[in-house]
Design a protein around this motif. Structure first.
Motif, PDB file in Angstrom:
ATOM      1  N   ALA A 164       0.800  -1.225   0.000  1.00 56.63           N
ATOM      2  CA  ALA A 164       0.000   0.000   0.000  1.00 56.63           C
ATOM      3  C   ALA A 164       0.832   1.274   0.000  1.00 56.63           C
ATOM      4  N   THR A 165       1.991   1.274   0.666  1.00 54.05           N
ATOM      5  CA  THR A 165       2.788   2.486   0.791  1.00 54.05           C
ATOM      6  C   THR A 165       4.160   2.290   0.168  1.00 54.05           C
ATOM      7  N   LEU A 166       4.819   3.402  -0.137  1.00 52.97           N
ATOM      8  CA  LEU A 166       6.151   3.335  -0.738  1.00 52.97           C
ATOM      9  C   LEU A 166       7.136   2.654   0.204  1.00 52.97           C
ATOM     10  N   ALA A 167       7.082   2.990   1.481  1.00 55.73           N
ATOM     11  CA  ALA A 167       7.996   2.363   2.446  1.00 55.73           C
ATOM     12  C   ALA A 167       7.788   0.852   2.478  1.00 55.73           C
ATOM     13  N   GLU A 168       6.534   0.422   2.421  1.00 55.34           N
ATOM     14  CA  GLU A 168       6.248  -1.013   2.425  1.00 55.34           C
ATOM     15  C   GLU A 168       6.727  -1.682   1.140  1.00 55.34           C
ATOM     16  N   ARG A 169       6.633  -0.971   0.026  1.00 54.86           N
ATOM     17  CA  ARG A 169       7.097  -1.544  -1.235  1.00 54.86           C
ATOM     18  C   ARG A 169       8.616  -1.687  -1.236  1.00 54.86           C
ATOM     19  N   VAL A 170       9.319  -0.751  -0.681  1.00 55.36           N
ATOM     20  CA  VAL A 170      10.774  -0.863  -0.582  1.00 55.36           C
ATOM     21  C   VAL A 170      11.151  -2.040   0.308  1.00 55.36           C
ATOM     22  N   ASP A 171      10.497  -2.172   1.444  1.00 54.20           N
ATOM     23  CA  ASP A 171      10.784  -3.297   2.338  1.00 54.20           C
ATOM     24  C   ASP A 171      10.480  -4.628   1.652  1.00 54.20           C
ATOM     25  N   PHE A 172       9.401  -4.652   0.895  1.00 54.44           N
ATOM     26  CA  PHE A 172       9.017  -5.863   0.172  1.00 54.44           C
ATOM     27  C   PHE A 172      10.103  -6.244  -0.837  1.00 54.44           C
ATOM     28  N   ALA A 173      10.614  -5.256  -1.583  1.00 54.24           N
ATOM     29  CA  ALA A 173      11.687  -5.519  -2.546  1.00 54.24           C
ATOM     30  C   ALA A 173      12.953  -6.000  -1.833  1.00 54.24           C
ATOM     31  N   ARG A 174      13.243  -5.424  -0.680  1.00 50.13           N
ATOM     32  CA  ARG A 174      14.445  -5.829   0.064  1.00 50.13           C
ATOM     33  C   ARG A 174      14.314  -7.272   0.550  1.00 50.13           C
ATOM     34  N   ASP A 175      13.114  -7.687   0.888  1.00 45.85           N
ATOM     35  CA  ASP A 175      12.897  -9.083   1.276  1.00 45.85           C
ATOM     36  C   ASP A 175      13.258 -10.023   0.131  1.00 45.85           C
ATOM     37  N   ASN A 182      17.916  -9.975  -7.901  1.00 45.32           N
ATOM     38  CA  ASN A 182      18.616  -8.705  -8.102  1.00 45.32           C
ATOM     39  C   ASN A 182      17.938  -7.796  -9.119  1.00 45.32           C
ATOM     40  N   GLY A 183      16.778  -8.192  -9.647  1.00 50.87           N
ATOM     41  CA  GLY A 183      16.028  -7.366 -10.588  1.00 50.87           C
ATOM     42  C   GLY A 183      14.627  -7.126 -10.069  1.00 50.87           C
ATOM     43  N   PHE A 184      14.139  -5.870 -10.187  1.00 48.80           N
ATOM     44  CA  PHE A 184      12.854  -5.488  -9.604  1.00 48.80           C
ATOM     45  C   PHE A 184      12.148  -4.513 -10.542  1.00 48.80           C
ATOM     46  N   LYS A 185      10.868  -4.785 -10.816  1.00 45.25           N
ATOM     47  CA  LYS A 185      10.096  -3.896 -11.677  1.00 45.25           C
ATOM     48  C   LYS A 185       8.908  -3.340 -10.894  1.00 45.25           C
ATOM     49  N   PHE A 186       8.786  -2.020 -10.917  1.00 42.02           N
ATOM     50  CA  PHE A 186       7.651  -1.385 -10.255  1.00 42.02           C
ATOM     51  C   PHE A 186       6.667  -0.871 -11.291  1.00 42.02           C
ATOM     52  N   ALA A 187       5.407  -0.756 -10.873  1.00 41.82           N
ATOM     53  CA  ALA A 187       4.339  -0.275 -11.755  1.00 41.82           C
ATOM     54  C   ALA A 187       4.096   1.198 -11.487  1.00 41.82           C
ATOM     55  N   GLY A 205      17.056   1.930  -1.077  1.00 41.04           N
ATOM     56  CA  GLY A 205      16.841   0.743  -0.270  1.00 41.04           C
ATOM     57  C   GLY A 205      17.550  -0.496  -0.785  1.00 41.04           C
ATOM     58  N   LEU A 206      17.734  -0.593  -2.119  1.00 37.63           N
ATOM     59  CA  LEU A 206      18.295  -1.805  -2.710  1.00 37.63           C
ATOM     60  C   LEU A 206      19.772  -1.693  -3.036  1.00 37.63           C
ATOM     61  N   GLY A 207      20.303  -0.487  -3.039  1.00 41.09           N
ATOM     62  CA  GLY A 207      21.716  -0.311  -3.308  1.00 41.09           C
ATOM     63  C   GLY A 207      22.032  -0.143  -4.783  1.00 41.09           C
ATOM     64  N   PRO A 208      23.292   0.136  -5.101  1.00 45.81           N
ATOM     65  CA  PRO A 208      23.676   0.521  -6.461  1.00 45.81           C
ATOM     66  C   PRO A 208      23.683  -0.618  -7.473  1.00 45.81           C
ATOM     67  N   ARG A 209      23.723  -1.864  -7.037  1.00 48.07           N
ATOM     68  CA  ARG A 209      23.882  -2.972  -7.968  1.00 48.07           C
ATOM     69  C   ARG A 209      22.552  -3.574  -8.423  1.00 48.07           C
ATOM     70  N   ALA A 210      21.480  -3.251  -7.754  1.00 51.54           N
ATOM     71  CA  ALA A 210      20.176  -3.802  -8.137  1.00 51.54           C
ATOM     72  C   ALA A 210      19.729  -3.240  -9.482  1.00 51.54           C
TER      73      ALA A 210
END
Length: 392
Positions: A164-175, A182-187, A205-210
Motif C-alpha cells: 500500500a505504501t512506498l515504504a512497504e514496497r521498498v521493504d518488500f523488494a528488500r525481502d 537482483n532485478g525489480f520492476k515497479f508499476a 533501499g536496494l543499493g547501487p547494484r540492483a
C-alpha cells in the motif's frame, strides 16, 4: 498409422486472491458487479480474481496435450471460440504438425479481421497443447523440438511490489533481494508519490547494484514519456516498459530514440505481423513476448525475428495457472539472447500447486533463477486441484 485429435475441451479457471493485481485499491477505485476494477492510473480493467482458460486436447491413441491462454477478462469469449469455431475444425486432424495447424487456424478468420484479440488468445492455447502433445509423443521436452535448450536455469526479475505504501514496497523488494533476486520492476500506475520518488526510494533501499525497471503501462504520450524516463535515468533505470499506447508505434519509436535506456514492449502483441513494423522502426530494444497470447509457434518466430534485429528477449509473465508459464520457460530456454524472464511472484508461487511435473523435476523459481521441468512436452500438467477451480 497417424494419431488423430478426438476431442478439444476448454475450461475457465477462477482462483480467489487476497490482494487485487497491482496491489490494494486506490482512492476512486471500486469493484463492479462483474468483479472487475478500473485502475485509475492507466484506465485499464483488471479482475479481483485470477482467471485463465485451460485447454485439453485428447487423441484417439490416448495422449493428452495441455494448453492455456490469457483469460483474466471475459474468459467465456475464448471458451466459446474454442467450442464453436476451433474444436470442430481440429477434430480428426493429425496433431503432429503444430505450426501447420496454427497457420490453418489463423487463416480461418483472417478475412473477418480476427487476427488478434480473443481469437488470437484461443489459438495460443491450442498451439501450446499441440506442442505438448508432440513432445509427449516423441518423449522429449518442447525445448528440444525448438532446436535445443541453451539454458537450464533462467535469471528471473521480481515483477510488482503489491504493497500500500512506498515504504512497504521498498521493504518488500528488500525481502526479495535477501532471497537472492537482483532485478525489480515497479508499476508506475500505482506509484502514488510518482515514479521518480518510487525509483529513488528503491535505489536507496536496494543499493547501487540492483536492476530496477519501470512499467509505464501505456499511459503516456511520447513527450510525457521522454520527460519522465529522463528523470528516472539518473537513478539507474534498467528499462522503461510500455511507455505509450500500443497502437502509437511512431510515438514509441520517438521515445526509444530520445532516451538513454532501452524501451521494452510486446506483451500485447500476438503475431510476427504485429512485431515486424515495430522492429523495422527500432521502436524498442527489449522484446517481451507473452506466451499466453502468442502460443509457442509465434513465440519462436518472434524470438527469431528479434534475434535478426539484435534485440534481446525478456519474456513477459501474466496471470495464469502455470501451463503457459511452463511453455514460456521451454521456448525461452531455446533463445540465444535471454538476459532474464519476468517473475510474477504473486501468481507463480501460490499457483504452483495447480500443476505437477511430467518428469522427475517440477519448474521452480528460487534465488533469482527459474529452474525448468525435465519431463516430456511442457514438463508439467494440471494437478487434481486445478479443476476444483473450474467454472461450469
Amino acid at each position: 498409422m497417424p494419431d488423430r485429435i478426438e476431442k478439444v475441451s476448454a475450461f475457465v479457471i477462477e482462483i480467489p486472491r487476497d490482494v487485487p493485481y497491482l496491489g490494494p485499491l486506490r482512492e476512486g477505485e471500486f469493484v463492479n458487479r462483474a468483479g472487475y476494477i478500473v485502475r485509475k492510473g492507466n484506465r485499464t480493467l483488471y479482475p479481483t480474481k485470477d482467471r485463465s482458460v485451460v485447454l485439453r486436447i485428447d487423441t484417439e491413441k490416448g495422449l493428452t496435450g495441455w494448453g492455456e491462454t490469457y483469460g483474466i477478462v471475459a474468459p467465456e469469449a475464448v471458451r466459446a471460440i474454442v467450442d464453436d469455431v476451433l474444436a470442430p475444425v481440429l477434430e480428426g486432424r493429425d496433431p503432429a504438425a503444430p505450426a501447420v495447424i496454427h497457420e490453418d487456424l489463423y487463416d480461418l478468420m483472417r478475412v473477418r479481421g480476427f487476427f488478434g484479440g480473443f481469437y488470437g488468445d484461443a489459438l495460443a492455447a491450442v498451439d501450446i497443447a499441440l506442442w505438448d502433445l508432440l513432445g509427449k509423443s516423441l518423449g522429449v521436452p518442447v525445448s528440444t523440438l525448438l532446436g535445443g535448450r541453451r539454458h537450464d536455469r533462467i535469471p528471473a526479475y521480481v515483477s510488482g511490489l503489491p504493497r500500500a505504501t512506498l515504504a512497504e514496497r521498498v521493504d518488500f523488494a528488500r525481502d526479495w533481494q535477501a532471497r537472492g533476486f537482483n532485478g525489480f520492476k515497479f508499476a508506475a500506475v500505482v506509484a502514488d508519490e510518482g515514479a521518480e520518488a518510487e525509483i529513488a526510494a528503491l535505489r536507496e533501499g536496494l543499493g547501487p547494484r540492483a536492476r530496477i525497471m519501470a512499467d509505464l503501462h501505456w499511459k503516456y504520450t511520447a513527450p510525457e514519456a521522454i520527460r519522465l524516463i529522463r528523470r528516472l535515468e539518473p537513478h539507474g533505470l534498467a528499462f522503461a516498459e510500455a511507455p505509450c499506447a500500443p497502437e502509437d508505434i511512431e510515438g514509441t519509436t520517438l521515445v526509444a530514440r530520445s532516451v538513454g535506456v532501452p524501451v521494452a514492449l510486446g506483451e500485447e502483441l500476438r503475431t510476427v505481423f504485429e512485431w515486424l513494423p515495430r522492429l523495422e522502426r527500432r521502436a524498442f530494444g527489449i522484446g517481451q513476448p507473452e506466451m499466453g497470447r502468442t502460443g509457442i509457434t509465434e513465440f519462436a518466430r518472434i524470438g527469431a525475428l528479434c534475434h535478426a534485429y539484435n534485440v534481446e528477449v525478456m519474456p513477459h509473465a501474466t496471470i495464469g495457472v502455470g501451463i503457459f508459464m511452463a511453455a514460456s520457460l521451454q521456448a525461452a530456454s531455446a533463445q540465444q539472447k535471454l538476459p532474464c524472464h519476468e517473475y510474477q511472484h504473486s501468481i507463480f508461487d501460490p499457483n504452483l500447486r495447480l500443476t505437477r511435473p511430467t518428469g522427475a523435476r517440477h519448474m521452480a523459481c528460487e534465488a533469482g533463477f527459474y529452474v525448468l521441468p525435465d519431463g516430456p512436452g511442457l514438463g508439467v500438467e494440471p494437478s487434481d486441484e486445478l479443476f476444483t477451480h473450474a467454472v461450469a
